[in-house]
Motif scaffolding. Structure first.
Motif, PDB file in Angstrom:
ATOM      1  N   VAL A   1       2.059  10.203  10.067  1.00 43.52           N
ATOM      2  CA  VAL A   1       2.023  11.017   8.843  1.00 43.52           C
ATOM      3  C   VAL A   1       1.737  10.224   7.570  1.00 43.52           C
ATOM      4  O   VAL A   1       1.488  10.820   6.526  1.00 43.52           O
ATOM      5  CB  VAL A   1       3.337  11.814   8.631  1.00 43.52           C
ATOM      6  CG1 VAL A   1       3.585  12.761   9.786  1.00 43.52           C
ATOM      7  CG2 VAL A   1       4.515  10.883   8.408  1.00 43.52           C
ATOM      8  N   CYS A   2       1.763   8.909   7.633  1.00 43.72           N
ATOM      9  CA  CYS A   2       1.550   8.117   6.410  1.00 43.72           C
ATOM     10  C   CYS A   2       0.143   8.385   5.856  1.00 43.72           C
ATOM     11  O   CYS A   2      -0.840   8.256   6.562  1.00 43.72           O
ATOM     12  CB  CYS A   2       1.719   6.622   6.695  1.00 43.72           C
ATOM     13  SG  CYS A   2       1.433   5.599   5.239  1.00 43.72           S
ATOM     14  N   PRO A   3       0.049   8.757   4.583  1.00 45.04           N
ATOM     15  CA  PRO A   3      -1.272   9.109   4.032  1.00 45.04           C
ATOM     16  C   PRO A   3      -2.108   7.888   3.667  1.00 45.04           C
ATOM     17  O   PRO A   3      -3.283   8.011   3.380  1.00 45.04           O
ATOM     18  CB  PRO A   3      -0.911   9.892   2.775  1.00 45.04           C
ATOM     19  CG  PRO A   3       0.414   9.358   2.355  1.00 45.04           C
ATOM     20  CD  PRO A   3       1.148   8.987   3.621  1.00 45.04           C
ATOM     21  N   THR A   4      -1.502   6.719   3.640  1.00 42.35           N
ATOM     22  CA  THR A   4      -2.225   5.517   3.217  1.00 42.35           C
ATOM     23  C   THR A   4      -2.232   4.478   4.333  1.00 42.35           C
ATOM     24  O   THR A   4      -1.825   4.761   5.454  1.00 42.35           O
ATOM     25  CB  THR A   4      -1.534   4.880   1.996  1.00 42.35           C
ATOM     26  OG1 THR A   4      -0.286   4.323   2.430  1.00 42.35           O
ATOM     27  CG2 THR A   4      -1.288   5.876   0.885  1.00 42.35           C
ATOM     28  N   GLY A   5      -2.630   3.288   3.987  1.00 43.24           N
ATOM     29  CA  GLY A   5      -2.668   2.211   4.968  1.00 43.24           C
ATOM     30  C   GLY A   5      -1.365   1.430   5.020  1.00 43.24           C
ATOM     31  O   GLY A   5      -1.323   0.319   5.532  1.00 43.24           O
TER      32      GLY A   5
ATOM     33  N   ARG B   1       0.820  -1.220   0.000  1.00 42.35           N
ATOM     34  CA  ARG B   1       0.000   0.000   0.000  1.00 42.35           C
ATOM     35  C   ARG B   1       0.851   1.267   0.000  1.00 42.35           C
ATOM     36  O   ARG B   1       0.336   2.361   0.137  1.00 42.35           O
ATOM     37  CB  ARG B   1      -0.890   0.023   1.235  1.00 42.35           C
ATOM     38  CG  ARG B   1      -1.824  -1.150   1.329  1.00 42.35           C
ATOM     39  CD  ARG B   1      -2.500  -1.120   2.679  1.00 42.35           C
ATOM     40  NE  ARG B   1      -3.336  -2.289   2.871  1.00 42.35           N
ATOM     41  CZ  ARG B   1      -3.722  -2.726   4.065  1.00 42.35           C
ATOM     42  NH1 ARG B   1      -3.317  -2.088   5.149  1.00 42.35           N
ATOM     43  NH2 ARG B   1      -4.483  -3.776   4.171  1.00 42.35           N
ATOM     44  N   CYS B   2       2.168   1.101  -0.093  1.00 45.22           N
ATOM     45  CA  CYS B   2       3.056   2.262  -0.012  1.00 45.22           C
ATOM     46  C   CYS B   2       3.088   2.996  -1.348  1.00 45.22           C
ATOM     47  O   CYS B   2       3.215   2.379  -2.402  1.00 45.22           O
ATOM     48  CB  CYS B   2       4.451   1.788   0.370  1.00 45.22           C
ATOM     49  SG  CYS B   2       5.658   3.105   0.311  1.00 45.22           S
ATOM     50  N   ILE B   3       2.959   4.300  -1.294  1.00 45.73           N
ATOM     51  CA  ILE B   3       2.971   5.085  -2.536  1.00 45.73           C
ATOM     52  C   ILE B   3       4.269   5.872  -2.687  1.00 45.73           C
ATOM     53  O   ILE B   3       4.375   6.763  -3.528  1.00 45.73           O
ATOM     54  CB  ILE B   3       1.756   6.031  -2.615  1.00 45.73           C
ATOM     55  CG1 ILE B   3       1.751   7.010  -1.442  1.00 45.73           C
ATOM     56  CG2 ILE B   3       0.456   5.231  -2.645  1.00 45.73           C
ATOM     57  CD1 ILE B   3       0.730   8.123  -1.590  1.00 45.73           C
ATOM     58  N   LEU B   4       5.239   5.586  -1.832  1.00 47.55           N
ATOM     59  CA  LEU B   4       6.572   6.191  -1.922  1.00 47.55           C
ATOM     60  C   LEU B   4       6.546   7.721  -1.815  1.00 47.55           C
ATOM     61  O   LEU B   4       7.348   8.404  -2.435  1.00 47.55           O
ATOM     62  CB  LEU B   4       7.268   5.759  -3.215  1.00 47.55           C
ATOM     63  CG  LEU B   4       7.502   4.248  -3.322  1.00 47.55           C
ATOM     64  CD1 LEU B   4       8.020   3.892  -4.709  1.00 47.55           C
ATOM     65  CD2 LEU B   4       8.460   3.768  -2.252  1.00 47.55           C
ATOM     66  N   CYS B   5       5.621   8.220  -1.022  1.00 45.40           N
ATOM     67  CA  CYS B   5       5.533   9.669  -0.848  1.00 45.40           C
ATOM     68  C   CYS B   5       6.665  10.181   0.037  1.00 45.40           C
ATOM     69  O   CYS B   5       6.925  11.364   0.097  1.00 45.40           O
ATOM     70  CB  CYS B   5       4.197  10.037  -0.232  1.00 45.40           C
ATOM     71  SG  CYS B   5       4.045   9.480   1.475  1.00 45.40           S
ATOM     72  N   ARG B   6       7.293   9.264   0.796  1.00 41.54           N
ATOM     73  CA  ARG B   6       8.424   9.583   1.661  1.00 41.54           C
ATOM     74  C   ARG B   6       8.079  10.471   2.851  1.00 41.54           C
ATOM     75  O   ARG B   6       8.958  11.056   3.473  1.00 41.54           O
ATOM     76  CB  ARG B   6       9.563  10.216   0.867  1.00 41.54           C
ATOM     77  CG  ARG B   6      10.219   9.231  -0.104  1.00 41.54           C
ATOM     78  CD  ARG B   6      10.977   9.998  -1.167  1.00 41.54           C
ATOM     79  NE  ARG B   6      11.809   9.151  -2.007  1.00 41.54           N
ATOM     80  CZ  ARG B   6      11.363   8.452  -3.037  1.00 41.54           C
ATOM     81  NH1 ARG B   6      10.065   8.399  -3.302  1.00 41.54           N
ATOM     82  NH2 ARG B   6      12.193   7.765  -3.798  1.00 41.54           N
ATOM     83  N   ARG B   7       6.805  10.564   3.169  1.00 46.83           N
ATOM     84  CA  ARG B   7       6.464  11.353   4.348  1.00 46.83           C
ATOM     85  C   ARG B   7       7.064  10.718   5.606  1.00 46.83           C
ATOM     86  O   ARG B   7       7.538  11.402   6.491  1.00 46.83           O
ATOM     87  CB  ARG B   7       4.947  11.381   4.526  1.00 46.83           C
ATOM     88  CG  ARG B   7       4.245  12.395   3.703  1.00 46.83           C
ATOM     89  CD  ARG B   7       2.901  12.561   4.374  1.00 46.83           C
ATOM     90  NE  ARG B   7       1.889  13.065   3.498  1.00 46.83           N
ATOM     91  CZ  ARG B   7       0.600  13.145   3.854  1.00 46.83           C
ATOM     92  NH1 ARG B   7       0.222  12.708   5.031  1.00 46.83           N
ATOM     93  NH2 ARG B   7      -0.272  13.649   3.038  1.00 46.83           N
ATOM     94  N   CYS B   8       7.002   9.372   5.660  1.00 42.65           N
ATOM     95  CA  CYS B   8       7.521   8.664   6.835  1.00 42.65           C
ATOM     96  C   CYS B   8       9.005   8.941   7.001  1.00 42.65           C
ATOM     97  O   CYS B   8       9.489   9.192   8.107  1.00 42.65           O
ATOM     98  CB  CYS B   8       7.266   7.161   6.692  1.00 42.65           C
ATOM     99  SG  CYS B   8       7.886   6.463   5.149  1.00 42.65           S
ATOM    100  N   ILE B   9       9.710   8.912   5.878  1.00 38.43           N
ATOM    101  CA  ILE B   9      11.154   9.105   5.912  1.00 38.43           C
ATOM    102  C   ILE B   9      11.472  10.523   6.372  1.00 38.43           C
ATOM    103  O   ILE B   9      12.361  10.747   7.209  1.00 38.43           O
ATOM    104  CB  ILE B   9      11.740   8.863   4.507  1.00 38.43           C
ATOM    105  CG1 ILE B   9      11.428   7.444   4.055  1.00 38.43           C
ATOM    106  CG2 ILE B   9      13.238   9.147   4.485  1.00 38.43           C
ATOM    107  CD1 ILE B   9      11.772   7.167   2.615  1.00 38.43           C
TER     108      ILE B   9
HETATM  109  S1  SF4 Z   1       4.442   7.537   4.361  1.00 33.95           S
HETATM  110 FE1  SF4 Z   1       3.419   5.611   3.913  1.00 33.95          FE
HETATM  111  S2  SF4 Z   1       2.943   5.677   1.742  1.00 33.95           S
HETATM  112 FE2  SF4 Z   1       4.437   7.290   2.129  1.00 33.95          FE
HETATM  113  S3  SF4 Z   1       6.414   6.342   1.694  1.00 33.95           S
HETATM  114 FE3  SF4 Z   1       6.029   6.067   3.876  1.00 33.95          FE
HETATM  115  S4  SF4 Z   1       5.018   4.071   4.078  1.00 33.95           S
HETATM  116 FE4  SF4 Z   1       4.936   4.688   1.912  1.00 33.95          FE
END
Ligand code: SF4
Ligand code: SF4
Ligand code: SF4
Ligand code: SF4
Ligand code: FES
Lengths: 180, 652
Positions: free
Chosen positions: B199-203, B146-154
């Protein structure tokens, strides 16, 4: 003007979308007044009229050669094809098996399942439909109207059918648009 | 100021504002995914594209700064087509099965964006390539499908927490969020703050305890306090049908601005201690459930017999001022006990109160100083293992080039990041501080006159504490060479001499001072004089108002000697098992009250859950006991907290 003809069928789904259709309770009478309900999997007539129907509704994804036939026949015999529910629209629950090869899934289902004894065997009768990757309906035949939801709720289905019955194109948005 | 037009609306914004933020200010919605108001703009997802007159192509509004006379359009056929296309590509990349995703319905920003564009299906299907799931972490799961690689988590992991655990590996379609050098999250350097989950926008990041138990549309939100330590972070507590669902950091809280540590976010929801449900009374050697009336009568009888010097009374620093003040009134003022203290026994605060009295004024600064300081002198405080958010505030600023000087007799994990790690020999903190004060003078940076030979003093101190003199000079240089520096110390490792020297170092170097206080209301307890060190000699009765605190080994060992033990507590523990009378009381989620955090902020913790009927508030138990003892208590904490000078000014 004669009432629009409607036919439905189900494929790789759980029948939940048809149950949700029935869940519209007494409004089903209104629908029957508005449309000529032809074949459905839960009534006697099983195939859409050869002479064609106005609206065809398909529940479920396409997971074997038999589903392919059902979808193609419906497409050929209807003017407007509706994909009803997440399985028909996206692939849904059955599509989870796409993570594995068909061989793996069959072995799991017929040989390795806890309830299977030592005689477990993958059925191979040539009469049987051949399993395929699970596809959304629009991957096999063009779809005109998508009604997502697992299942779409009765209100949404009622709205879609009554719009189609009155010759309008349903516009799914706000609380009628959900993918779960 | 910049003037621009968005969708025909004239907007004035400060220079440097992005087009996205200008639109937000004007109440114009632009869908976004990778952008987060508390993270730096990243411009990765391209969902926020807008038309800007004079530009050939659509522009990402989250990264482009507004300029004068810019004319922006946020909706057009071209924009909607582009948004749908971007969403189509995102959905085709991984595997989204919304019907069984915990955020589907209202909490998924991806799904909401798709609904916003009226998407009834995915024009491109996923290729069903399975992605792994990392379930190695005790508190959350990373579901790559379900990760969209938005990098918010990072970005949260580095920009807000400074943990820098998360990153990506590979490129293009093979890009993957990873922990450290691709190890399972549970074995990584993760500090379990949970900011990535918040902060993750998805599941893709799944909180193990809250998943599937409620969504934004079905829960109640309560803005209140974490009572895990004296930082006093603001938290947003999600409840549903009188159940705790999840705790998020409160973005609007002035102290922590959305950030929490695991103690605030995960511990409460993962607290599996057994709750006390009814009053217990020891009969024939074993604890039996009894009525409140019977328990109160039995406790009152025991208290009467032991009254005066026979009673030792100990109250938790996790309880609000309202409880603390009644406790003090009952045991010290009404019953005349000399031994009335807190579970922390003033181990950190007593010395601070003494120095506040001695100096006749507050001498410590506010937490805000940490955000402005460019050099940190951390002495004794282990900000990796407690008061963690303070540690995050320091660690996250390393990319700005801040300097960290660490003084610790033991290894401290912050040490890896320190520019100078000063490890003095045991009990030579005073010598080290003297050396630093001399070193400041040797550099000619002293703001207070130095009597003596700086060179000699530095040398002498270096020999005494075992820290090389150039290290002392280097530390003194960092402390004084930066515009704003701050001393963060743990008073538990000080004595009067060290305290005196820390204050002198602060004065001569111009560095501000902040100390950690311990429990959420440690400073509150100090202001009420509940800071004696616990000494039991001949006390016949120990009365402990423990609240939801887990009793420390040291307390249990000391109390064991007492022949009569009365405990008011929320949970079963070794202490309640030893008791003769146990009163079941509310936990922090079930009580209202005031707390004073480490920098003197007077804050209200609000009740978010209704306690069961058989469970009383701490105040109710104390008042009922007073009643049985023929006296009455009055809550007067507002007056009492300022009767004594405090190390830092106290205000709401
Ligand atoms: S915040 Fe969630 S969706 Fe975005 S990169 Fe990280 S794990 Fe993936
Ligand atoms: S993350 Fe969002 S889009 Fe993906 S499965 Fe979950 S609800 Fe659906
Ligand atoms: S929990 Fe905190 S430290 Fe761990 S990966 Fe997430 S943001 Fe980083
Ligand atoms: S730093 Fe302290 S107050 Fe803040 S969340 Fe952690 S335990 Fe709670
Ligand atoms: S929100 Fe602007 S690029 Fe992602």
């Amino acid at each position: 003007m004669s009432k629009p003809k409607v036919a439905s069928d189900w494929m790789a789904g759980c029948a939940g979308c048809h149950m949700s259709l029935l869940d519209m309770d007494e409004r089903i009478v209104k629908i029957v007044e508005l449309v000529d309900l032809r074949s459905t999997p839960i009534t006697d007539l099983k195939h859409p009229d050869e002479t064609g129907v106005d609206v065809g509704i398909l529940e479920g994804g396409i997971n074997n050669t038999s589903n392919e036939e059902v979808a193609k026949m419906m497409r050929k015999r209807c003017k407007i094809l509706v994909a009803l529910g997440d399985c028909a629209v996206f692939g849904g629950v059955p599509a989870m098996r796409n993570f594995f090869t068909i061989e793996e899934t069959l072995r799991r289902a017929y040989v390795e399942t806890e309830s299977t004894d030592a005689e477990g065997k993958i059925p191979d009768d040539p009469e049987l439909a051949r399993p395929t990757r699970v596809r959304a309906v629009h991957e096999v035949v063009p779809v005109d109207i998508f009604v997502p939801g697992c299942p779409p709720d009765a209100d949404t289905i009622f709205y879609v059918l009554s719009e189609l019955a009155q010759g309008r194109r349903p516009d799914l948005k706000d609380d009628k648009l959900h993918w779960h | 100021m910049i003037n621009l037009t968005i969708d025909g609306q004239q907007i004035e914004v400060p220079e440097g504002t992005t087009v996205l933020n200008a639109a937000r200010k004007a109440g114009i919605h632009i869908p976004t995914l990778c952008d987060h108001p508390h993270l730096k703009p990243y411009g990765g997802c391209r969902l926020c594209m807008v038309e800007i007159e004079g530009f050939r192509t659509l522009q990402a509004s989250c990264t482009i700064p507004a300029t004068n006379n810019m004319v922006v359009r946020t909706t057009s056929e071209q924009i909607h087509k582009a948004r749908k296309f971007i969403l189509t590509l995102i959905f085709s990349e991984r595997n989204h099965f919304c019907p069984y995703c915990q955020v589907s319905g209202s909490d998924c920003e991806l799904q909401n964006a798709a609904y916003g564009e009226g998407m009834t299906h995915w024009p491109l299907q996923p290729n069903w390539q399975p992605y792994p799931m990392d379930a190695s972490h005790p508190y959350f799961i990373l579901e790559h499908n379900r990760c969209i690689l938005c990098r918010r988590c990072i970005r949260a992991c580095s920009e807000l927490v400074g943990a820098n655990t998360l990153g990506v590996e590979e490129r293009g379609a093979k890009t993957f969020v990873i922990a450290d050098l691709n190890v399972p999250l549970g074995e990584s350097s993760c500090v379990s703050c949970g900011m990535c989950v918040q902060v993750c926008p998805t599941g893709a990041l799944i909180d193990r305890r809250s998943a599937y138990r409620g969504q934004n549309t079905t829960v109640d939100h309560h803005q209140t306090l974490c009572v895990g330590c004296s930082v006093g972070c603001g938290v947003d507590i999600l409840t549903r049908d009188q159940q705790l669902i999840r705790i998020d950091g409160d973005w609007d809280a002035p102290i922590n601005q959305g950030v929490t540590c695991k103690v605030g976010r995960f511990y409460p929801a993962f607290d599996d201690r057994e709750r006390l449900k009814a009053p217990l009374l020891r009969k024939n050697g074993s604890l039996q459930p009894v009525s409140w009336e019977e328990a109160l009568a039995a406790a009152a009888e025991k208290i009467k017999t032991a009254a005066g010097d026979g009673i030792a009374a100990i109250v938790s620093t996790r309880l609000p001022l309202e409880s603390l003040v009644l406790f003090r009134q009952l045991f010290a003022d009404r019953l005349g006990s000399e031994m009335v203290t807190s579970t922390e026994e003033g181990s950190r605060t007593a010395i601070l109160s003494r120095w506040a009295e001695k100096l006749g004024k507050a001498f410590e600064s506010k937490i805000d100083q940490i955000h402005e300081a460019d050099a940190f002198f951390v002495m004794g405080a282990d900000l990796i293992n407690e008061h963690e958010v303070l540690g995050f505030f320091i660690r996250r600023r390393f990319p700005e080039g801040i300097k960290l000087i660490l003084v610790d007799e033991d290894q401290n994990r912050l040490g890896d990041l320190a520019h100078c790690a000063l490890i003095p020999q045991k009990k030579t903190g005073a010598a080290l501080l003297k050396g630093l004060i001399a070193a400041v003078a040797k550099l000619g940076q002293n703001r207070v006159a130095f009597n003596g030979q700086p060179d000699e003093e530095v040398q002498k101190a270096s020999e005494a504490c075992g820290v090389a003199s150039d290290l002392l000079l280097e530390a003194a240089f960092q402390l004084t060479n930066n515009e704003k520096s701050i001393i963060i110390y743990d008073p538990a490792v000080t004595d009067d001499e060290v305290m005196d020297l820390i204050i002198k170092l602060s004065q001569t170097s111009g560095a501000a001072m902040i100390s950690i206080k311990g429990g959420a209301n440690a400073l509150g307890a100090a202001q009420l004089g509940l800071d004696k060190s616990l000494k039991l000699n001949g006390h016949r009765l120990a009365y402990i108002a423990l609240g939801d605190e887990e009793p420390k080994e040291r307390l249990i060992q000391q109390i064991e000697k007492c022949s009569n033990i009365i405990v008011q507590a929320s949970y079963h523990s070794r202490l309640t098992a030893m008791a003769d009378v146990v009163f079941p009381v509310v936990n922090w989620l079930e009580q209202d009250g005031h707390f004073i955090n480490l920098d003197g902020r007077l804050q209200i913790a609000a009740r978010v859950l209704k306690p069961a009927e058989s469970i009383w508030t701490n105040e109710a138990v104390l008042s009922a006991l007073a009643d049985k003892l023929g006296t009455a208590l009055e809550s007067e904490w507002e007056k009492v907290i300022s009767q004594r000078p405090s190390p830092v000014s106290i205000a709401a």
